[in-house]
Design a protein around this motif. Sequence first.
Motif, mmCIF file in Angstrom:
data_model
loop_
_atom_site.group_PDB
_atom_site.id
_atom_site.type_symbol
_atom_site.label_atom_id
_atom_site.label_comp_id
_atom_site.label_asym_id
_atom_site.label_seq_id
_atom_site.Cartn_x
_atom_site.Cartn_y
_atom_site.Cartn_z
ATOM 1 N N ALA A 65 0.806 -0.831 0.167
ATOM 2 C CA ALA A 65 -0.022 -0.214 0.583
ATOM 3 C C ALA A 65 0.555 0.924 0.375
ATOM 4 O O ALA A 65 0.737 2.297 -0.579
ATOM 5 C CB ALA A 65 -1.043 -0.361 1.241
ATOM 6 N N VAL A 66 1.952 1.289 0.729
ATOM 7 C CA VAL A 66 3.436 2.645 0.626
ATOM 8 C C VAL A 66 3.717 2.406 -0.076
ATOM 9 O O VAL A 66 3.451 3.585 -0.860
ATOM 10 C CB VAL A 66 3.500 2.091 2.168
ATOM 11 C CG1 VAL A 66 5.192 3.194 2.136
ATOM 12 C CG2 VAL A 66 3.068 2.591 3.222
ATOM 13 N N ARG A 67 4.075 1.841 -1.130
ATOM 14 C CA ARG A 67 5.403 2.260 -2.365
ATOM 15 C C ARG A 67 4.122 2.012 -3.396
ATOM 16 O O ARG A 67 4.309 2.929 -4.131
ATOM 17 C CB ARG A 67 5.213 0.041 -2.878
ATOM 18 C CG ARG A 67 6.266 -0.140 -2.272
ATOM 19 C CD ARG A 67 7.455 -0.742 -2.188
ATOM 20 N NE ARG A 67 8.643 -1.225 -1.869
ATOM 21 C CZ ARG A 67 9.033 -3.103 -1.931
ATOM 22 N NH1 ARG A 67 8.229 -4.040 -2.581
ATOM 23 N NH2 ARG A 67 10.494 -3.305 -0.803
ATOM 24 N N ASN A 68 2.728 1.742 -3.445
ATOM 25 C CA ASN A 68 1.429 2.074 -4.501
ATOM 26 C C ASN A 68 1.402 3.221 -4.542
ATOM 27 O O ASN A 68 1.304 3.849 -5.115
ATOM 28 C CB ASN A 68 0.306 1.462 -4.041
ATOM 29 C CG ASN A 68 0.559 -0.325 -5.066
ATOM 30 O OD1 ASN A 68 1.705 -0.342 -5.449
ATOM 31 N ND2 ASN A 68 -0.150 -0.889 -4.684
ATOM 32 N N ALA A 69 1.186 3.882 -3.012
ATOM 33 C CA ALA A 69 0.747 5.451 -2.728
ATOM 34 C C ALA A 69 1.718 5.902 -3.111
ATOM 35 O O ALA A 69 2.116 7.268 -3.610
ATOM 36 C CB ALA A 69 0.570 5.069 -1.288
ATOM 37 N N PHE A 70 3.504 6.539 -2.699
ATOM 38 C CA PHE A 70 4.745 6.737 -3.572
ATOM 39 C C PHE A 70 4.261 6.073 -4.830
ATOM 40 O O PHE A 70 4.731 7.877 -5.463
ATOM 41 C CB PHE A 70 5.943 6.820 -2.531
ATOM 42 C CG PHE A 70 6.213 6.987 -1.446
ATOM 43 C CD1 PHE A 70 6.595 7.858 -1.281
ATOM 44 C CD2 PHE A 70 5.771 6.120 -0.094
ATOM 45 C CE1 PHE A 70 6.647 8.381 -0.288
ATOM 46 C CE2 PHE A 70 6.030 7.128 1.289
ATOM 47 C CZ PHE A 70 6.447 8.229 1.257
ATOM 48 N N ARG A 71 4.538 5.785 -5.307
ATOM 49 C CA ARG A 71 4.271 5.614 -7.048
ATOM 50 C C ARG A 71 3.176 6.021 -7.966
ATOM 51 O O ARG A 71 3.913 6.014 -9.225
ATOM 52 C CB ARG A 71 5.008 3.680 -7.237
ATOM 53 C CG ARG A 71 6.246 3.376 -7.260
ATOM 54 C CD ARG A 71 6.525 2.029 -7.498
ATOM 55 N NE ARG A 71 8.055 1.666 -6.878
ATOM 56 C CZ ARG A 71 8.421 0.506 -6.377
ATOM 57 N NH1 ARG A 71 7.255 -0.272 -6.191
ATOM 58 N NH2 ARG A 71 9.363 0.296 -5.879
ATOM 59 N N HIS A 72 2.511 6.105 -7.047
ATOM 60 C CA HIS A 72 1.230 5.745 -7.602
ATOM 61 C C HIS A 72 -0.050 7.712 -7.981
ATOM 62 O O HIS A 72 0.044 7.510 -9.170
ATOM 63 C CB HIS A 72 0.314 4.617 -8.152
ATOM 64 C CG HIS A 72 1.147 3.411 -9.420
ATOM 65 N ND1 HIS A 72 1.540 3.538 -10.063
ATOM 66 C CD2 HIS A 72 1.278 2.363 -8.203
ATOM 67 C CE1 HIS A 72 2.366 2.721 -10.542
ATOM 68 N NE2 HIS A 72 2.401 1.939 -9.306
ATOM 69 N N ALA A 73 -0.052 7.322 -6.868
ATOM 70 C CA ALA A 73 -0.647 8.802 -6.000
ATOM 71 C C ALA A 73 -0.728 10.173 -6.305
ATOM 72 O O ALA A 73 -1.666 10.895 -6.512
ATOM 73 C CB ALA A 73 -0.721 8.145 -4.704
ATOM 74 N N GLN A 74 0.793 10.562 -6.930
ATOM 75 C CA GLN A 74 1.279 11.391 -7.243
ATOM 76 C C GLN A 74 0.484 12.896 -6.192
ATOM 77 O O GLN A 74 0.113 13.648 -5.602
ATOM 78 C CB GLN A 74 0.267 11.959 -8.145
ATOM 79 C CG GLN A 74 0.738 11.454 -9.478
ATOM 80 C CD GLN A 74 0.497 12.518 -11.106
ATOM 81 O OE1 GLN A 74 -0.785 12.777 -10.614
ATOM 82 N NE2 GLN A 74 2.133 11.898 -11.861
ATOM 83 N N HIS A 82 0.163 -7.789 -12.039
ATOM 84 C CA HIS A 82 0.516 -7.668 -10.491
ATOM 85 C C HIS A 82 -0.841 -8.179 -9.462
ATOM 86 O O HIS A 82 -1.507 -8.186 -9.870
ATOM 87 C CB HIS A 82 0.421 -5.741 -10.882
ATOM 88 C CG HIS A 82 1.333 -5.265 -12.013
ATOM 89 N ND1 HIS A 82 2.845 -4.621 -11.762
ATOM 90 C CD2 HIS A 82 0.878 -4.970 -13.321
ATOM 91 C CE1 HIS A 82 3.528 -4.694 -12.459
ATOM 92 N NE2 HIS A 82 2.149 -4.383 -13.313
ATOM 93 N N TYR A 83 0.328 -7.777 -8.238
ATOM 94 C CA TYR A 83 -0.469 -8.938 -7.288
ATOM 95 C C TYR A 83 -1.970 -7.307 -6.543
ATOM 96 O O TYR A 83 -3.172 -7.292 -6.895
ATOM 97 C CB TYR A 83 0.031 -8.966 -6.344
ATOM 98 C CG TYR A 83 0.716 -10.335 -7.101
ATOM 99 C CD1 TYR A 83 -0.061 -11.489 -7.117
ATOM 100 C CD2 TYR A 83 1.720 -10.310 -6.976
ATOM 101 C CE1 TYR A 83 0.365 -12.485 -7.824
ATOM 102 C CE2 TYR A 83 2.859 -12.128 -7.779
ATOM 103 C CZ TYR A 83 1.785 -12.502 -7.805
ATOM 104 O OH TYR A 83 2.282 -14.141 -8.300
ATOM 105 N N GLY A 84 -1.003 -6.194 -6.367
ATOM 106 C CA GLY A 84 -1.741 -5.230 -6.604
ATOM 107 C C GLY A 84 -2.838 -5.489 -5.145
ATOM 108 O O GLY A 84 -2.581 -5.663 -3.823
#
Length: 163
Positions: A51-60, A98-100
């Motif tokens: 969740a944290v990686r996704n927030a940093f990578r995709h959320a802007q 992706h598992y996401g």
Amino acid sequence: ELAQAVRALGEELASHDSTLSSARFNVVVEGPPQDLHPILRDEIYAIAREAVRNAFRHAQARNIEADITYDGSLFRLRIRDDGNGIDPGIVAEGRAGHYGVPGMRERARRIGGKLDVWTGTGAGTEIELSIPGSIAYGTSPGRTVLGLFRQARGREKAERTHD
């Protein structure tokens, strides 16, 4: 400890990789930390990491927060950001290869928890993992973490057999 590991992950992502967002990261712990079974703790951390990686990578996002709540009847982990949100199709089905979110839901289910996702275009995202305290803190005599894994594997085998 879980909070320290999540904090270290967020700090590393915030400062180390220039391809990631420059969001501010914060960890909030509510309630006195309680011991979690090592297997359960590792699965919770894996969900938090995704969740944290996704927030940093995709959320802007400008801000990303991890909120860990230790309550006698419930353990809760929330990862939230003020970014651009997640496409509803990705929340429901994930991305090919992706598992996401589906992977996080599966991990949550295996450990007796529930994963909820709230998001909206331009409204940020909140991912919440909740686990009953009797499972999270091992206070229920018949509900061990190992037993939950065995139950999950049995369900997976039964589902494959019926396909």
